[in-house]
Design a protein around this motif. Sequence first.
Motif, short mmCIF file in Angstrom:
data_model
loop_
_atom_site.label_atom_id
_atom_site.label_comp_id
_atom_site.label_asym_id
_atom_site.label_seq_id
_atom_site.Cartn_x
_atom_site.Cartn_y
_atom_site.Cartn_z
N LYS A 134 0.79 -1.23 0.00
CA LYS A 134 0.00 0.00 0.00
C LYS A 134 0.83 1.29 0.00
O LYS A 134 0.58 2.20 -0.78
N ILE A 135 1.78 1.38 0.91
CA ILE A 135 2.36 2.68 1.26
C ILE A 135 3.21 3.30 0.16
O ILE A 135 3.10 4.50 -0.12
N TYR A 136 4.06 2.50 -0.48
CA TYR A 136 4.93 3.08 -1.52
C TYR A 136 4.10 3.61 -2.69
O TYR A 136 4.28 4.75 -3.13
N ASP A 137 3.18 2.79 -3.18
CA ASP A 137 2.39 3.18 -4.36
C ASP A 137 1.55 4.42 -4.11
O ASP A 137 1.50 5.33 -4.93
N VAL A 138 0.87 4.45 -2.96
CA VAL A 138 -0.03 5.57 -2.70
C VAL A 138 0.76 6.86 -2.46
O VAL A 138 0.35 7.94 -2.88
N GLY A 139 1.93 6.74 -1.83
CA GLY A 139 2.79 7.91 -1.65
C GLY A 139 3.33 8.42 -2.97
O GLY A 139 3.35 9.63 -3.25
#
Length: 219
Positions: free
Chosen positions: A105-110
Amino acid sequence: MADEVILLDFWPSPFGMRVRIALAEKGIKYEYKEEDLRNKSPLLLQMNPIHKKIPVLVHNGKPICESLIQVQYIDEVWKDKAPLLPSDPYARAQARFWADYVDKKIYDVGSKIWKTKGEEQEAAKKEFVECYKVLEAELGDKHYFGGSNLGYVDVVLVPFYSWFHAYEQCGNFSIEAECPKIVAWAKRCMRKESVSKSLPDQEKVCGFALQMRKRFGIE
């Protein structure tokens, strides 16, 4: 014979930062080799022929790829100091679950925040806050995701803190206003030398992101 440890990395990579923190927590000396991702070194291509990506951890000539696997490997090989994964099988499984959540989740959404604009960026910001709210709920009242000590999930997640200023500048919002518990947790992590010395300056990362935005033609 002393261990030979080499890290092939790229300075703003949150994935590389994970490995830097884990090695620092364990007190392992290593050789850092900065990669030019537009002109990858023969060593990188030799050591990671499948994905051709950083980071690559090379231990006594043997490559270990993918940052989650590298952090687990470091924890298993140098297990006498600063354990990162819990000894209890269930707690270990839970830590791996949350590390997997961060990875998915975190890398892509950032990235979407600094790589997009308009409605797409607004949707990314909304999803970003939702993901971090989930993590805030998991953190609860604990000092760290690992409990009273820095653990596996902390090592996996805290590198993204170095990108927070870039997200805020590109997305024109305040992460602390939206997710105060996550920012307080990140600042707690930053008080540890293993973290603060492994993460680049937020201003420098922001400059990199703005430069990349220009290169992608996003204004």
